[in-house]
Motif scaffolding. Structure first.
Motif, PDB file in Angstrom:
ATOM      1  N   PHE A 108       0.819  -1.206   0.000  1.00  8.17           N
ATOM      2  CA  PHE A 108       0.000   0.000   0.000  1.00  8.17           C
ATOM      3  C   PHE A 108       0.856   1.260   0.000  1.00  8.17           C
ATOM      4  O   PHE A 108       0.526   2.266  -0.645  1.00  8.17           O
ATOM      5  N   PHE A 109       1.996   1.223   0.714  1.00  3.48           N
ATOM      6  CA  PHE A 109       2.845   2.410   0.860  1.00  3.48           C
ATOM      7  C   PHE A 109       4.119   2.305   0.029  1.00  3.48           C
ATOM      8  O   PHE A 109       5.149   2.877   0.390  1.00  3.48           O
ATOM      9  N   LYS A 110       4.066   1.608  -1.099  1.00  5.27           N
ATOM     10  CA  LYS A 110       5.276   1.377  -1.881  1.00  5.27           C
ATOM     11  C   LYS A 110       5.817   2.651  -2.522  1.00  5.27           C
ATOM     12  O   LYS A 110       7.002   2.718  -2.873  1.00  5.27           O
ATOM     13  N   ASN A 111       5.004   3.676  -2.681  1.00  3.64           N
ATOM     14  CA  ASN A 111       5.471   4.921  -3.298  1.00  3.64           C
ATOM     15  C   ASN A 111       5.687   6.041  -2.292  1.00  3.64           C
ATOM     16  O   ASN A 111       5.875   7.201  -2.674  1.00  3.64           O
ATOM     17  N   GLY A 112       5.667   5.703  -1.028  1.00  7.18           N
ATOM     18  CA  GLY A 112       5.904   6.673   0.039  1.00  7.18           C
ATOM     19  C   GLY A 112       5.635   5.996   1.358  1.00  7.18           C
ATOM     20  O   GLY A 112       4.483   5.751   1.720  1.00  7.18           O
ATOM     21  N   THR A 167      12.668  16.147  -1.981  1.00  4.14           N
ATOM     22  CA  THR A 167      11.658  15.500  -2.832  1.00  4.14           C
ATOM     23  C   THR A 167      11.948  14.022  -3.017  1.00  4.14           C
ATOM     24  O   THR A 167      11.047  13.246  -3.323  1.00  4.14           O
ATOM     25  N   SER A 168      13.221  13.617  -2.807  1.00  3.67           N
ATOM     26  CA  SER A 168      13.580  12.211  -2.979  1.00  3.67           C
ATOM     27  C   SER A 168      13.367  11.395  -1.708  1.00  3.67           C
ATOM     28  O   SER A 168      13.626  10.195  -1.691  1.00  3.67           O
ATOM     29  N   ASP A 169      12.902  12.044  -0.652  1.00  7.59           N
ATOM     30  CA  ASP A 169      12.686  11.341   0.615  1.00  7.59           C
ATOM     31  C   ASP A 169      11.684  10.208   0.413  1.00  7.59           C
ATOM     32  O   ASP A 169      10.614  10.398  -0.156  1.00  7.59           O
ATOM     33  N   VAL A 170      12.026   9.022   0.919  1.00  6.88           N
ATOM     34  CA  VAL A 170      11.156   7.855   0.722  1.00  6.88           C
ATOM     35  C   VAL A 170      10.008   7.827   1.714  1.00  6.88           C
ATOM     36  O   VAL A 170       9.093   7.000   1.592  1.00  6.88           O
ATOM     37  N   PHE A 171      10.024   8.709   2.727  1.00  5.98           N
ATOM     38  CA  PHE A 171       8.999   8.689   3.765  1.00  5.98           C
ATOM     39  C   PHE A 171       7.989   9.813   3.584  1.00  5.98           C
ATOM     40  O   PHE A 171       8.326  10.921   3.143  1.00  5.98           O
TER      41      PHE A 171
END
Length: 462
Positions: free
Chosen positions: A80-84, A151-155
């Motif tokens: 569900f959270f694969k893009n953030g 902007t590249s932060d994965v969280f």
């Protein structure tokens, strides 16, 4: 039978429980430090570790491995959270269960927490009146908050907001590696910050190694924060042998990047540790660390004492260290500097950089010991008044913690009030830790006779 003065719970996720990476390196170095000062370490994980080779390394260093018998899968969360990504409530639950199982077997003098979700899980037990729960800073963004806006932060933003608040808890201890970090954290409202350094993960790197050297070394995964593209760009200009120490998952990316750049003289080592890692580092001639986002990098410390070390001039983390021992340069000017250093003659150890690292290292052990002794000396006494529990304890000369609840109280498990009641009255007893058990005795001459058990999981089959 070997006994120990302290028992430490070291909370780390399976995700970071491997030889390559800062948190895994800290797990190894902390365990080795603890063994040297007669502390016993139990690694408390959210699930069964996947890296058997690292399990062997940690167990040889003297630690046990504890994880829940049953775990919740992270697949639903990950999909569900694969893009953030955000806080993983399933991981929090797994850590909670691991802590409960650990507390059913032994008493502890400190928790050192190295995973964000483990912070939430351990804090919820409210045991800080009796021993410290140290939230240890690893993520660059935990300290340098502006990094949370990349902007590249994965969280996702609320991930940071949630765990930033953990730094402000008045009854938690924030452990960090430098005075600069202390100052940064203080600006954002962090409380109870302690300067508790990370010992070097390979102890022989505090010694001289007079060996033949070649190659310009890079250490790190292929990820944006480590800035490997800058290393490739510079090495293409230098036309010098390349040496890379990375993770197994990054090898193909480095090979592809070298091929694209037309670089053919390179050596890549993946997930190495011990003598192989030490030999690879100390046989290198120059270390180039273009990393952009670091907290307190192990690789920098490991290399600085053994070879000329070059970092980029835009790196804020490098101000943690005495800049007379390394070089800071703009990216466009790095290649000629590295070439000059590579071709220079003389004995690098004459720079006294290794002595600087040795002094650095010697302070860490004393800081941990002093902190824990002071915290426990002011610990709260138990307000619990469980009559049955105290009557049985007071009628016995010696109890083994886990057997006491099973045999004397007839319980299948320990609850929190039981733990608090015993730990809060620890001053009445001689507390003795062995590899797998905790004893409390009124006999000051007590010496336990213990049975050695497998430490793959202390709770399998119970």
């Amino acid at each position: 039978m070997k006994t120990y003065e302290r028992r430490i719970g070291f909370l780390i996720s399976d995700q970071h429980f491997h030889a390559h990476g800062g948190i895994g390196s800290f797990a190894k170095s902390f365990t080795e430090m603890a063994e040297g000062i007669n502390w016993k370490v139990d690694m408390i994980l959210d699930k069964k570790p996947r890296h058997d080779n690292f399990v062997e390394i940690i167990e040889r260093a003297g630690a046990n491995i504890i994880y829940p018998k049953q775990t919740i899968s992270y697949g639903h969360h990950t999909n569900f959270f694969k893009n953030g990504d955000t806080l993983n409530s399933d991981k929090i639950s797994n850590f909670r269960n691991a802590i409960i199982e650990a507390l059913q077997m032994n008493m502890y003098d400190m928790f050192v927490v190295n995973t964000q979700e483990a912070m939430t899980a351990s804090y919820a037990f409210s045991l800080d009146d009796y021993f410290p729960t140290v939230f240890y800073t690893h993520l660059h963004s935990m300290i340098y908050r502006e990094a949370q806006n990349f902007t590249s932060d994965v969280f996702l933003p609320n991930y940071h907001h949630f765990f930033n608040k953990h730094m402000e808890f008045s009854n938690a201890v924030i452990g960090t590696q430098s005075q600069k970090n202390v100052n940064e954290l203080s600006q954002y409202g962090a409380k109870n910050i302690e300067l508790l350094g990370m010992p070097m993960s390979e102890r022989s790197l505090v010694e001289e190694h007079n060996t033949e050297r070649n190659g310009v070394l890079f250490i790190g995964r292929w990820e944006e924060g480590k800035n490997p593209e800058a290393y490739i760009k510079v090495m293409k200009s230098c036309n010098l042998p390349c040496k890379v120490m990375t993770s197994e998952t990054s090898v193909k990316k480095f090979v592809s990047a070298f091929d694209t750049a037309g670089i053919t003289d390179y050596t890549i080592k993946a997930d190495i540790a011990g003598k192989e890692k030490v030999d690879f580092i100390t046989s290198s001639k120059v270390y180039f660390m273009p990393s952009l986002r670091e907290n307190y990098p192990f690789a920098f410390i490991e290399c600085l004492g053994h070879m000329p070390t070059v970092v980029l001039d835009i790196q804020d983390w490098s101000t943690n260290f005495d800049q007379s021992y390394f070089f800071k340069e703009k990216l466009d000017d790095v290649a000629p500097l590295i070439t000059q250093l590579y071709n220079s003659t003389g004995n690098y150890y004459d720079t006294k950089a290794l002595e600087y690292i040795q002094t650095h290292e010697s302070n860490f052990k004393n800081a941990w010991v002093s902190f824990l002794d002071k915290y426990l000396s002011t610990g709260k006494k138990s307000s619990s008044n469980t009559a049955q529990l105290h009557t049985i304890i007071d009628n016995k000369t010696t109890i083994r913690y886990d057997e006491f609840f099973k045999n004397d109280l007839g319980r299948s498990s320990v609850d929190r009030n039981d733990y608090v009641s015993i730990f809060g009255n620890r001053n009445k007893y001689k507390l003795v830790y062995t590899d797998h058990h905790t004893y409390l005795s009124k006999d000051i001459a007590f010496s336990p006779s213990d049975v050695v058990q497998s430490s793959v999981s202390l709770f399998e089959g119970l």
